[in-house]
Write a protein that holds these residues in place. Structure first.
Motif, PDB file in Angstrom:
ATOM      1  N   VAL A  31      24.699 -43.347   6.502  1.00  0.00           N
ATOM      2  CA  VAL A  31      25.947 -43.965   6.983  1.00  0.00           C
ATOM      3  C   VAL A  31      27.125 -43.027   6.720  1.00  0.00           C
ATOM      4  O   VAL A  31      27.944 -43.277   5.841  1.00  0.00           O
ATOM      5  CB  VAL A  31      26.201 -45.327   6.303  1.00  0.00           C
ATOM      6  N   TYR A 104      22.776 -43.698  18.406  1.00  0.00           N
ATOM      7  CA  TYR A 104      23.547 -43.937  17.185  1.00  0.00           C
ATOM      8  C   TYR A 104      22.832 -43.352  15.959  1.00  0.00           C
ATOM      9  O   TYR A 104      23.417 -42.587  15.185  1.00  0.00           O
ATOM     10  CB  TYR A 104      23.774 -45.429  16.990  1.00  0.00           C
ATOM     11  N   MET A 108      24.106 -40.184  13.590  1.00  0.00           N
ATOM     12  CA  MET A 108      24.430 -40.384  12.182  1.00  0.00           C
ATOM     13  C   MET A 108      23.613 -39.437  11.304  1.00  0.00           C
ATOM     14  O   MET A 108      24.124 -38.860  10.336  1.00  0.00           O
ATOM     15  CB  MET A 108      24.174 -41.831  11.768  1.00  0.00           C
ATOM     16  N   ARG A 174      34.029 -38.538   6.183  1.00  0.00           N
ATOM     17  CA  ARG A 174      32.732 -39.165   6.404  1.00  0.00           C
ATOM     18  C   ARG A 174      31.796 -38.951   5.223  1.00  0.00           C
ATOM     19  O   ARG A 174      31.942 -37.996   4.463  1.00  0.00           O
ATOM     20  CB  ARG A 174      32.096 -38.650   7.684  1.00  0.00           C
TER      21      ARG A 174
END
Length: 211
Positions: A31, A104, A108, A174
């Motif tokens: 994540v 996605y 990631m 991030r």
């Protein structure tokens, strides 16, 4: 304001090839960003992604209308199960849902396990002209486009190297791995940095993912 990842059809083709070579990394579902908007250039499709501890929500829009949303929950071993969906029948829900989840998850993983580089031309704000006699600005632009590159030998970097001035805005750093000389590696969770007006970042895929 959400950070964005802008991809082309060619980017997705490279991304899926990279996923096939790094399935375990993708299945770990890291994540680096809890909220992010993925934009696909040619189709105009956008996917707003919201990650929670036990849930993943993806909202899909086309240039002409909202397509709906889908909710996934983790099953373990990198597998996810669809819990709810409002996608209409005319957009091939099963294929669209799986495709959105794949893009996605692959992005990631690439952000977490790859490396980032910011083009030198966008690293510094208010770059002075030559021979002006003014002191060189030490401020850098945290909102400039960051190119995501697969390079296991490089370290993830948030700020352009050599620029340490405090930013005049607030932006997302991030989640990333931090590597120590001792060989220890730890995960640094996503956090906000700076003060002032909230700004978003734009990420793109650059270079050869196999390099």
């Amino acid at each position: 304001m959400m950070d964005r990842i802008i991809v082309t059809a060619a980017d997705i083709k490279k991304l899926l090839a990279w996923r096939d070579e790094h399935k375990e990394l993708v299945r770990s579902m890291p994540v680096p960003l809890r909220e992010v908007k993925i934009q696909i250039v040619e189709s105009g499709i956008s996917i707003k992604c919201f990650r929670f501890d036990k849930k993943l929500k993806l909202y899909l829009d086309s240039p002409s209308r909202k397509l709906g949303h889908v909710v996934f929950a983790p099953l373990g071993n990198g597998l996810w199960k669809k819990k709810a969906s409002t996608l209409s029948a005319d957009c091939n829900p099963a294929e669209t849902e799986q495709g959105a989840l794949t893009v996605y998850g692959s992005l990631m993983a690439l952000m977490a396990y790859g490396a980032s580089e910011t083009p030198a031309a966008t690293e510094v704000e208010n770059e002075p002209k030559a021979h002006t006699g003014h002191k060189r600005s030490t401020r850098w632009n945290p909102v400039s486009t960051t190119y995501i590159l697969h390079s296991s030998g490089k370290r993830l970097s948030v700020a352009p190297k050599g620029h340490h001035a405090s930013p005049s805005c607030s932006f997302t750093v991030r989640g990333h791995f931090r590597h120590y000389r001792s060989g220890k590696t730890i995960w640094i969770a996503e956090y906000r940095k700076g003060t002032g007006k909230e700004q978003s970042k734009t990420y793109k895929i650059g270079g050869d993912l196999d390099e």
